[in-house]
Design a protein around this motif. Sequence first.
Motif, PDB file in Angstrom:
ATOM      1  N   THR A  57       0.853  -1.179   0.000  1.00  0.00           N
ATOM      2  CA  THR A  57       0.000   0.000   0.000  1.00  0.00           C
ATOM      3  C   THR A  57       0.890   1.230   0.000  1.00  0.00           C
ATOM      4  O   THR A  57       1.785   1.353   0.840  1.00  0.00           O
ATOM      5  N   THR A  58       0.662   2.148  -0.940  1.00  0.00           N
ATOM      6  CA  THR A  58       1.509   3.323  -1.097  1.00  0.00           C
ATOM      7  C   THR A  58       0.788   4.581  -0.649  1.00  0.00           C
ATOM      8  O   THR A  58      -0.367   4.803  -0.992  1.00  0.00           O
ATOM      9  N   ILE A  59       1.501   5.403   0.116  1.00  0.00           N
ATOM     10  CA  ILE A  59       1.033   6.715   0.524  1.00  0.00           C
ATOM     11  C   ILE A  59       1.917   7.737  -0.180  1.00  0.00           C
ATOM     12  O   ILE A  59       3.143   7.683  -0.084  1.00  0.00           O
ATOM     13  N   LEU A  60       1.294   8.663  -0.913  1.00  0.00           N
ATOM     14  CA  LEU A  60       2.015   9.705  -1.640  1.00  0.00           C
ATOM     15  C   LEU A  60       1.749  11.058  -1.014  1.00  0.00           C
ATOM     16  O   LEU A  60       0.591  11.433  -0.812  1.00  0.00           O
ATOM     17  N   THR A  61       2.815  11.776  -0.689  1.00  0.00           N
ATOM     18  CA  THR A  61       2.712  13.155  -0.244  1.00  0.00           C
ATOM     19  C   THR A  61       3.794  13.943  -0.981  1.00  0.00           C
ATOM     20  O   THR A  61       4.635  13.363  -1.661  1.00  0.00           O
ATOM     21  N   GLU A  62       3.790  15.267  -0.840  1.00  0.00           N
ATOM     22  CA  GLU A  62       4.867  16.070  -1.422  1.00  0.00           C
ATOM     23  C   GLU A  62       6.199  15.686  -0.815  1.00  0.00           C
ATOM     24  O   GLU A  62       7.232  15.779  -1.454  1.00  0.00           O
ATOM     25  N   ALA A  63       6.187  15.260   0.440  1.00  0.00           N
ATOM     26  CA  ALA A  63       7.423  14.965   1.151  1.00  0.00           C
ATOM     27  C   ALA A  63       8.077  13.670   0.690  1.00  0.00           C
ATOM     28  O   ALA A  63       9.289  13.606   0.542  1.00  0.00           O
ATOM     29  N   GLN A  64       7.309  12.630   0.477  1.00  0.00           N
ATOM     30  CA  GLN A  64       7.883  11.353   0.093  1.00  0.00           C
ATOM     31  C   GLN A  64       6.792  10.370  -0.317  1.00  0.00           C
ATOM     32  O   GLN A  64       5.617  10.609  -0.087  1.00  0.00           O
ATOM     33  N   PHE A  77       9.151  -0.753   5.020  1.00  0.00           N
ATOM     34  CA  PHE A  77       8.659   0.194   4.035  1.00  0.00           C
ATOM     35  C   PHE A  77       9.690   0.398   2.930  1.00  0.00           C
ATOM     36  O   PHE A  77      10.891   0.286   3.165  1.00  0.00           O
ATOM     37  N   GLU A  78       9.213   0.740   1.746  1.00  0.00           N
ATOM     38  CA  GLU A  78      10.079   1.249   0.689  1.00  0.00           C
ATOM     39  C   GLU A  78       9.746   2.727   0.578  1.00  0.00           C
ATOM     40  O   GLU A  78       8.574   3.096   0.451  1.00  0.00           O
ATOM     41  N   VAL A  79      10.766   3.571   0.651  1.00  0.00           N
ATOM     42  CA  VAL A  79      10.549   5.012   0.685  1.00  0.00           C
ATOM     43  C   VAL A  79      11.292   5.672  -0.473  1.00  0.00           C
ATOM     44  O   VAL A  79      12.487   5.441  -0.656  1.00  0.00           O
ATOM     45  N   VAL A  80      10.576   6.485  -1.243  1.00  0.00           N
ATOM     46  CA  VAL A  80      11.191   7.300  -2.285  1.00  0.00           C
ATOM     47  C   VAL A  80      11.252   8.731  -1.747  1.00  0.00           C
ATOM     48  O   VAL A  80      10.230   9.310  -1.368  1.00  0.00           O
ATOM     49  N   VAL A  81      12.477   9.263  -1.699  1.00  0.00           N
ATOM     50  CA  VAL A  81      12.714  10.595  -1.144  1.00  0.00           C
ATOM     51  C   VAL A  81      13.002  11.559  -2.297  1.00  0.00           C
ATOM     52  O   VAL A  81      13.995  11.392  -3.002  1.00  0.00           O
ATOM     53  N   PRO A  82      12.151  12.571  -2.513  1.00  0.00           N
ATOM     54  CA  PRO A  82      12.363  13.491  -3.636  1.00  0.00           C
ATOM     55  C   PRO A  82      13.532  14.444  -3.388  1.00  0.00           C
ATOM     56  O   PRO A  82      13.923  14.669  -2.236  1.00  0.00           O
ATOM     57  N   ARG A 116       0.872   3.769  11.642  1.00  0.00           N
ATOM     58  CA  ARG A 116      -0.186   4.686  12.081  1.00  0.00           C
ATOM     59  C   ARG A 116       0.237   6.146  11.886  1.00  0.00           C
ATOM     60  O   ARG A 116      -0.571   6.999  11.501  1.00  0.00           O
ATOM     61  N   TYR A 117       1.520   6.427  12.143  1.00  0.00           N
ATOM     62  CA  TYR A 117       2.033   7.787  11.943  1.00  0.00           C
ATOM     63  C   TYR A 117       1.840   8.217  10.486  1.00  0.00           C
ATOM     64  O   TYR A 117       1.308   9.293  10.211  1.00  0.00           O
ATOM     65  N   PHE A 118       2.284   7.377   9.524  1.00  0.00           N
ATOM     66  CA  PHE A 118       2.142   7.726   8.108  1.00  0.00           C
ATOM     67  C   PHE A 118       0.675   7.895   7.712  1.00  0.00           C
ATOM     68  O   PHE A 118       0.322   8.804   6.963  1.00  0.00           O
ATOM     69  N   GLU A 119      -0.195   7.013   8.221  1.00  0.00           N
ATOM     70  CA  GLU A 119      -1.621   7.101   7.890  1.00  0.00           C
ATOM     71  C   GLU A 119      -2.239   8.394   8.417  1.00  0.00           C
ATOM     72  O   GLU A 119      -2.999   9.070   7.721  1.00  0.00           O
ATOM     73  N   GLU A 120      -1.905   8.769   9.654  1.00  0.00           N
ATOM     74  CA  GLU A 120      -2.456   9.992  10.225  1.00  0.00           C
ATOM     75  C   GLU A 120      -1.849  11.232   9.578  1.00  0.00           C
ATOM     76  O   GLU A 120      -2.521  12.254   9.415  1.00  0.00           O
ATOM     77  N   LEU A 121      -0.576  11.146   9.182  1.00  0.00           N
ATOM     78  CA  LEU A 121       0.054  12.256   8.474  1.00  0.00           C
ATOM     79  C   LEU A 121      -0.664  12.498   7.145  1.00  0.00           C
ATOM     80  O   LEU A 121      -0.908  13.638   6.758  1.00  0.00           O
ATOM     81  N   LEU A 122      -1.032  11.412   6.474  1.00  0.00           N
ATOM     82  CA  LEU A 122      -1.777  11.529   5.221  1.00  0.00           C
ATOM     83  C   LEU A 122      -3.088  12.272   5.446  1.00  0.00           C
ATOM     84  O   LEU A 122      -3.464  13.132   4.655  1.00  0.00           O
ATOM     85  N   ASP A 123      -3.782  11.990   6.541  1.00  0.00           N
ATOM     86  CA  ASP A 123      -5.035  12.677   6.845  1.00  0.00           C
ATOM     87  C   ASP A 123      -4.823  14.186   7.029  1.00  0.00           C
ATOM     88  O   ASP A 123      -5.629  14.996   6.590  1.00  0.00           O
ATOM     89  N   ALA A 138      -1.972  14.444  -1.630  1.00  0.00           N
ATOM     90  CA  ALA A 138      -1.643  13.174  -1.027  1.00  0.00           C
ATOM     91  C   ALA A 138      -2.667  12.131  -1.449  1.00  0.00           C
ATOM     92  O   ALA A 138      -3.854  12.391  -1.456  1.00  0.00           O
ATOM     93  N   THR A 139      -2.196  10.918  -1.772  1.00  0.00           N
ATOM     94  CA  THR A 139      -3.105   9.841  -2.166  1.00  0.00           C
ATOM     95  C   THR A 139      -2.608   8.529  -1.587  1.00  0.00           C
ATOM     96  O   THR A 139      -1.464   8.404  -1.170  1.00  0.00           O
ATOM     97  N   ARG A 140      -3.478   7.548  -1.587  1.00  0.00           N
ATOM     98  CA  ARG A 140      -3.136   6.208  -1.107  1.00  0.00           C
ATOM     99  C   ARG A 140      -3.463   5.234  -2.228  1.00  0.00           C
ATOM    100  O   ARG A 140      -4.515   5.300  -2.822  1.00  0.00           O
ATOM    101  N   MET A 141      -2.521   4.316  -2.523  1.00  0.00           N
ATOM    102  CA  MET A 141      -2.730   3.317  -3.567  1.00  0.00           C
ATOM    103  C   MET A 141      -2.392   1.934  -3.015  1.00  0.00           C
ATOM    104  O   MET A 141      -1.447   1.792  -2.266  1.00  0.00           O
TER     105      MET A 141
END
Length: 199
Positions: free
Chosen positions: A18-25, A42-47, A137-144, A194-197
């Motif tokens: 499950t992927t979470i996309l934000t401007e940050a990563q 996790f696999e993290v892509v850092v812009p 949970r941190y990443f999920e709440e950050l997405l919100d 931000a989106t979730r896939m």
Amino acid sequence: MTQLTQAEGLIVPPGGGTTILTEAQQVTFKVTGEHSRVSSSFEVVVPPGFDVGAHRHTHSEELFYILDGELDVLAFEPRVLSEDWRHWESASGLRSVRATPGTVIVVPPGCPHAFANRGDGPAKMFFQSSPPSDHERYFEELLDILKDGGTPDPAAIADLRLRYDIEQLTPLRHDAQCRPGDDVGDDVGAGSGATRMSH
């Protein structure tokens, strides 16, 4: 007579999770607390330009493995705290380094650490956090918090970090790319809305 069942493992194919996309990563949940008692992975892509800021966790242990690109990193207690962690030095002389593919960073509980992509392209890393579920949970709440776009509420971010054992020591930044004359640290390793896939 009790029937024995075989334990089943988990195989996550390339692109799976499950992927979470934000401007940050971009964060892809590969292994969660549902599948492991030990850690979340996790696999993290850092812009380019993203600096997570130096921070520490009282209870969590983390591991980072650089897969692609380069990140400036540190994992030590500095002699003196300042706004720019790139200039920190430990009592034993450790300084931040440029981590290249194959570099492993292990962060015990309580250890200040940071990473930043000061290059022109994205960097990718494998990231594990123990115990499991906290970072999920941190990443999920950050997405919100970030889903509505615009400038996020600093108080909401600070509260979120406090609840998930993140003591921020220097600011998170989105403008951390190298400029002429920047000290980028020593190289480590060989190579260069931000989106979730769900996949």
